[in-house]
Each structure stands twice: as C-alpha cells, then as structure tokens.
Design an enzyme around this catalytic site. Structure first.
Site, PDB file in Angstrom:
ATOM      1  N   ASP A 108      -5.012   1.545  -9.456  1.00 44.78           N
ATOM      2  CA  ASP A 108      -5.789   0.713  -8.548  1.00 44.78           C
ATOM      3  C   ASP A 108      -7.036   0.213  -9.270  1.00 44.78           C
ATOM      4  O   ASP A 108      -7.724   0.993  -9.919  1.00 44.78           O
ATOM      5  CB  ASP A 108      -6.224   1.573  -7.351  1.00 44.78           C
ATOM      6  N   ASP A 231      -7.402  -4.201  -5.474  1.00 43.42           N
ATOM      7  CA  ASP A 231      -7.889  -3.955  -4.115  1.00 43.42           C
ATOM      8  C   ASP A 231      -8.530  -5.214  -3.524  1.00 43.42           C
ATOM      9  O   ASP A 231      -9.290  -5.902  -4.212  1.00 43.42           O
ATOM     10  CB  ASP A 231      -8.932  -2.830  -4.190  1.00 43.42           C
ATOM     11  N   GLU A 301      -3.693  -7.063  -3.578  1.00 41.41           N
ATOM     12  CA  GLU A 301      -3.735  -6.829  -2.132  1.00 41.41           C
ATOM     13  C   GLU A 301      -4.350  -8.060  -1.488  1.00 41.41           C
ATOM     14  O   GLU A 301      -5.556  -8.288  -1.572  1.00 41.41           O
ATOM     15  CB  GLU A 301      -4.585  -5.590  -1.797  1.00 41.41           C
ATOM     16  N   HIS A 365      -1.242   3.369   2.482  1.00 44.94           N
ATOM     17  CA  HIS A 365      -2.264   4.320   2.934  1.00 44.94           C
ATOM     18  C   HIS A 365      -3.195   3.742   3.992  1.00 44.94           C
ATOM     19  O   HIS A 365      -4.124   4.429   4.417  1.00 44.94           O
ATOM     20  CB  HIS A 365      -3.070   4.791   1.719  1.00 44.94           C
ATOM     21  N   ASP A 366      -2.986   2.500   4.378  1.00 43.98           N
ATOM     22  CA  ASP A 366      -3.812   1.889   5.425  1.00 43.98           C
ATOM     23  C   ASP A 366      -3.032   1.662   6.720  1.00 43.98           C
ATOM     24  O   ASP A 366      -3.610   1.193   7.705  1.00 43.98           O
ATOM     25  CB  ASP A 366      -4.340   0.519   4.951  1.00 43.98           C
TER      26      ASP A 366
HETATM   27  C1  GLC Z   1      -8.268  -1.853   0.687  1.00 44.37           C
HETATM   28  C2  GLC Z   1      -7.744  -0.450   0.570  1.00 44.37           C
HETATM   29  C3  GLC Z   1      -8.412   0.377   1.620  1.00 44.37           C
HETATM   30  C4  GLC Z   1      -9.909   0.366   1.366  1.00 44.37           C
HETATM   31  C5  GLC Z   1     -10.443  -1.048   1.341  1.00 44.37           C
HETATM   32  C6  GLC Z   1     -11.828  -1.129   0.784  1.00 44.37           C
HETATM   33  O1  GLC Z   1      -7.893  -2.461   1.866  1.00 44.37           O
HETATM   34  O2  GLC Z   1      -6.348  -0.442   0.684  1.00 44.37           O
HETATM   35  O3  GLC Z   1      -7.928   1.684   1.648  1.00 44.37           O
HETATM   36  O4  GLC Z   1     -10.561   1.085   2.378  1.00 44.37           O
HETATM   37  O5  GLC Z   1      -9.659  -1.875   0.524  1.00 44.37           O
HETATM   38  O6  GLC Z   1     -11.814  -0.860  -0.593  1.00 44.37           O
END
Ligand code: GLC
Length: 568
Positions: A108, A231, A301, A365-366
């Site tokens: 990541d 991210d 992402e 994980h979200d």
């Molecule tokens: C992304 C991650 C998440 C995190 C956010 C801020 O959405 O997947 O888990 O809290 O970014 O970094």
C-alpha cells in the site's frame, strides 16, 4: 517500455491472468504474541497461499510506522516497518519467500496524507517559514459563511484574509466527519485533512513532495516489491482555487449509501482535479523504469462511478499510461440482483478502452463481508462471479472460508470512521483470520492476553483446519474455482459475452479463448430456473459441489442459489 501489451497477442502478465489476495496484516497471523498480526505470520502462511489456495499475488495493507489513528493509513515513516509488525529484514524475507513461491507482493502506498507525526509535518507545522511549510496545504482564515463560488482569491489579499477574523477557507468536509480544515494555534493558519485531523494532506503541487514520494516508490521497488495499491488515489489533486463544493444533486445520491454530511456535497473541488493525471503518469514512468525484466504493476483506489472518468485513470497511449488497474468497485455498489449485476459488468466492459484490462472487487478492509451481505449460499454464487468474470479479481482474506462481519459493541469499537460517523465502523470486517481449533483460532499464540479485535463467535466452526478436509466446504469450493481459473485460458484471459434470453434472476455469460468455450450460469434467487441452452455440455463445477459431468444442456435446470460452470 509499457506493460499494457495489446490483448490480441499471447503475452499476458501476472497481474492480468493472476488472482490478488488482500491481507490486512493486523489480522492475519500473530507470531510475536502482541495480539496483532505481523510479517513473520504472513511468511508462515505463504504455503497456504501458494499450495492450498494457489493465488498469484498478495496485497498488504500498511505495515509502516504509524500512531495507528487510522490503523496504519496514517503513515509516520514511508520507508520502514512498524515494530508491531516486525522489521525491514522481515520484509525482505517476506519478499524472498514469496518470490520463491511465485507469489508477487503488492504494498500500500498512501500518497494523499501522512500522519501528523511524520517528521515532514512536524517540520511543516513548526513555523510559517519552515522550508517544509508548503509540503502540506496551509491557508489563512477567511470571513465566515462566504457565498458559494465567491471568487475569494480576487476579493481579499492574503494579508487582508489573515487580518480578518474568520473561519476555514471553504466548505470542504472530511470523509471521516466534520470540516476538512484544522486550525493550528501556534502558526495561526488552517491545514487541510481529507480524513482525520491526524492525517494532514500532502501538497502534491509542490515538486519537492512529488520527488520525495516517488523516491518512496523507488525505495520499495529496489527491495523487490512487485506493485503498489495506491490509497485514495484521486484525492491528491484539489482545485487550486479551493472553491466551495456545491450541494449534492439529489439524483446522484441513490447510488451509494448515504454517508452523513459528507454526502451533502458534490465533491467537485476537493479531489480529482485533472492535474492528478500528470502525477500518475510520472508515477507510472517510475514503475516502468523498474519493469524490465520483471513487470511491476499498480492498482489505484478510485471511488469514481462515472465510468468514463474512472477509465481516465488508466491513462492512454497518447499522453501516457497511469494505473495498470484502477480498482473497479462497481459490484460493491450494485444491488445483488442478476439484472443489476449484468448491467454493472456490461457498463464496465463498454467503458474500457480496447487496450485496458478489467478487474473486479467484492470486498476489502473498508466493506462488509460477502457472507453477511448476501448470505452463505449466495456467497458462493458471488465467489463464482468474481472468479469467472473477465479481469483480475481481488479476494479479501477470510472470504475463502466464508467469514462473516462481527458485531462489535460500540464501546469496543476502534475504527475512527465508525466512532465519528455512526454505522460506518469497519472493525466488523477486520477481525482475526480463523485458522484452526487452537486457542485464538490459531491466529495468535496461547499466551496472548488480548487480541486487537475479537474473534468471530463462529470460529470453532468456520476455520481453515475444519474446511480443508471437508470436500464441500467454502475453502474447497474456492480451491476448485481458483484451480479452474488457472487451468482454463477462457477464464483467465478469454472474451466475455453475456447471454440474452435467460430467465429472470439468472446471469449467464460465455467465456471464450480460441477453441475453448465455457458458460457460467448464476442463479441469484431461491427459486429453481430452467436455462434455454442447447446441445451437450460438461458441468465442471457447481456451487453445491455435488454434480459434474456431461449433460444435455436442453434439460439443464439451475437449482436455487446455484451457480455452475459448463464447458460447451
Ligand atoms: C482508504 C483506505 C481506508 C483509509 C482511507 C484513508 O479508503 O482503504 O482504510 O481509512 O483510505 O487513508
């Protein structure tokens, strides 16, 4: 050189034909007995990943030094390992061991924000004339309640704005609730944080920031990582004029779960400024520098649901490529209904440039876990969908054994998102992996006093040890699906054609490569359905795992909640 080879050739790369498996390191396997998973734990499980599952790449959520306000997505040092997880040497060992098993390692990279404990931010906030001041986004206060689009830059000089009593410079909101601006007492300016106030946004318009962050990429590429998951990739460039966001148009809202105040605005100006593409072209150029002989990859992402805009994050052959894959979250936002899912897939297929490679995601994980969202039977239909569509699938750890969301009482919840925006807690999908019947489900050594998050109550029933010997378990089902995807080029690289005229509630499609042709038929309902197919075929796999072999397709009936793969 570029990795996007034309799809008409025979040359496919690991990130196209392979399957990615996401590991949330805190929850995979704890070997040092602190109740939190670690890198050595992941090394211990590499045989499981290669021999039992046969996955091709792992993506690790952050393991960097961090105060853990957002469980590692608040990075205090981009080029080290948090002692909770181990050391850089452990990381090197992980790369080596993974590569020995032909498992690629994706890590990541969190470019939008660092932790407020990162030395860069500590310096930046120390004074207005610190050389790193401009590494983050600082502004003077402005008068409260300015009209929307008032053209503030023209109206007041910076001095005037500084002198005026005022509030935040605009109406931008943090994803995790409240204003995106935090007042800094000692230097009397606001700084921007798109997430928590402990996650200040880096100023990507500053060339020094760009260089420092691309050097981070180089550091890990030199250590042998095969790719990056980026991210909140589209957040890094904002409107340079910092205009107010307008209110959200009412029609757009139906598309996603309303998420408190944040969804009251249309996020036109606080992320996704077109300048973002120049940054990712540079990022891609660094990856490409390192892609010979071993191809590296990136997956961004990108929570954008306008497919043309989403597809722009692939870059293009004229201006330059960007991400190898922008994560495609469409299936996470689609109702679990055959027609809706087909439409979502067809829209993605239509939006993809001819040279771009698709990908699909059903959990991370979200997000809530599949078994909880769809129920145990439809979870298998979902797995069959994910692993038979055209494009790279990403599986979230634990889905292979059918783990469920865990209801954690509010007083025990840790995730800052859920604590600040009720209903949005993510602890439920981050509970420890359920390995065995040993204490703590084999996740942690016996002497541990407390796990960072509780185990699911069902761990004595749902775990790898139980499922590995049961030929009809969820794990056995995933193993067969994964093996089939590897074996049949039609599945891992073939064309996709949806079949029309199927009964309502069924999504049926054909995957084809050269002479090989497979049909995937999924029944999204609890009612049996007869399929209008013709000729003979061979059933390769049913979600019920109780039938295979040749059949006359004319008499083929899909049972309730059943999915099948047929060679035709
Ligand atoms: C992304 C991650 C998440 C995190 C956010 C801020 O959405 O997947 O888990 O809290 O970014 O970094």
């Amino acid at each position: 050189m570029t990795d996007n080879r034309p799809l008409t050739t025979d040359h496919y790369l690991w990130w196209q034909t392979g399957v990615i498996y996401q590991i949330y390191p805190r929850s995979y396997k704890d070997t040092n007995g602190n109740g939190v998973g670690d890198l050595t734990g992941i090394i211990e499980k590499l045989d499981y990943l290669s021999d039992t599952l046969g996955i091709d790449a792992i993506w690790l959520s952050p393991f960097y030094p961090s105060p853990m306000k957002d469980f590692g997505y608040d990075v205090a040092d981009y080029v080290d390992v948090h002692p909770l997880f181990g050391t850089l040497e452990d990381f090197d060992e992980l790369i080596e061991q993974a590569h020995q098993r032909e498992i690629r390692v994706i890590i990541d990279w969190v470019p939008n924000h660092s932790s407020d404990q990162h030395p860069w931010f500590q310096e930046s906030r120390s004074s207005r004339d610190n050389p790193k001041r401009d590494w983050y986004v600082w502004t003077d206060p402005t008068p409260l309640n300015p009209p929307v689009h008032a053209g503030k830059e023209d109206k007041f000089s910076p001095q005037q704005r500084g002198e005026l009593e005022g509030g935040p410079p605009n109406n931008w909101l943090a994803v995790f609730g409240g204003s995106a601006w935090e007042w800094d007492e000692s230097t009397e300016q606001y700084y921007l944080h798109s997430f928590l106030k402990e996650q200040p946004d880096l100023n990507w318009r500053n060339p020094e920031v760009q260089k420092a962050m691309l050097d981070v990429i180089r550091f890990w590429l030199e250590r042998g990582v095969d790719g990056f998951r980026v991210d909140v990739a589209h957040f890094i460039m904002k409107d340079p004029e910092m205009r107010d966001n307008p209110p959200a148009p009412q029609e757009g809202l139906a598309f996603h779960r309303p998420h408190g105040d944040y969804d009251s605005q249309e996020h036109l100006y606080d992320k996704g400024h077109p300048d973002v593409h120049g940054v990712y072209r540079q990022f891609r150029a660094v990856l490409d520098e390192y892609s010979n002989p071993a191809p590296r990859m990136s997956v961004g992402e990108i929570h954008i649901f306008d497919w043309d805009e989403w597809a722009s994050y692939y870059g293009n052959p004229q201006d330059g490529f960007e991400f190898h894959l922008p994560f495609n979250f469409s299936l996470l936002k689609t109702a679990w209904d055959a027609g809706a899912v087909r439409q979502a897939v067809d829209e993605i297929e239509a939006a993809l440039p001819s040279w771009a490679w698709p990908n699909y995601v059903l959990g991370n994980h979200d997000e809530g876990r599949i078994a909880t969202r769809f129920g145990a039977e439809q979870a298998r239909v979902a797995a069959m969908l994910l692993l038979t569509l055209r494009g790279t699938p990403t599986i979230y750890y634990g889905e292979e054994i059918g783990m469920s969301d865990v209801d954690i009482p509010i007083e025990d919840q840790l995730d800052p998102f859920g604590l600040r925006v009720p209903g949005w807690g993510r602890d439920r999908c981050r509970t420890p992996m359920q390995w065995s019947l040993d204490p703590y489900a084999g996740f942690a050594p016996e002497e541990v006093s407390k796990l960072w998050l509780p185990l699911s109550d069902d761990w004595e029933e749902i775990n790898v040890e139980n499922q590995i010997t049961d030929p009809t378990s969820s794990l056995s089902f995933y193993r067969q699906l994964l093996a089939m995807r590897k074996k049949y080029p039609a599945l891992n690289r073939g064309s996709y054609t949806p079949l029309d005229g199927m009964p309502q509630g069924c999504f049926v499609y054909q995957r084809q490569e050269a002479e090989q042709s497979l049909i995937v038929a999924l029944n999204f309902t609890g009612v049996p359905k007869r399929l209008p197919l013709e000729g003979d075929g061979k059933i390769l796999l049913s979600t019920n795992m109780d039938r295979s072999g040749s059949e006359n397709l004319q008499s083929l009936q899909l049972r309730e909640n059943e999915g099948i793969i047929i060679e035709s």
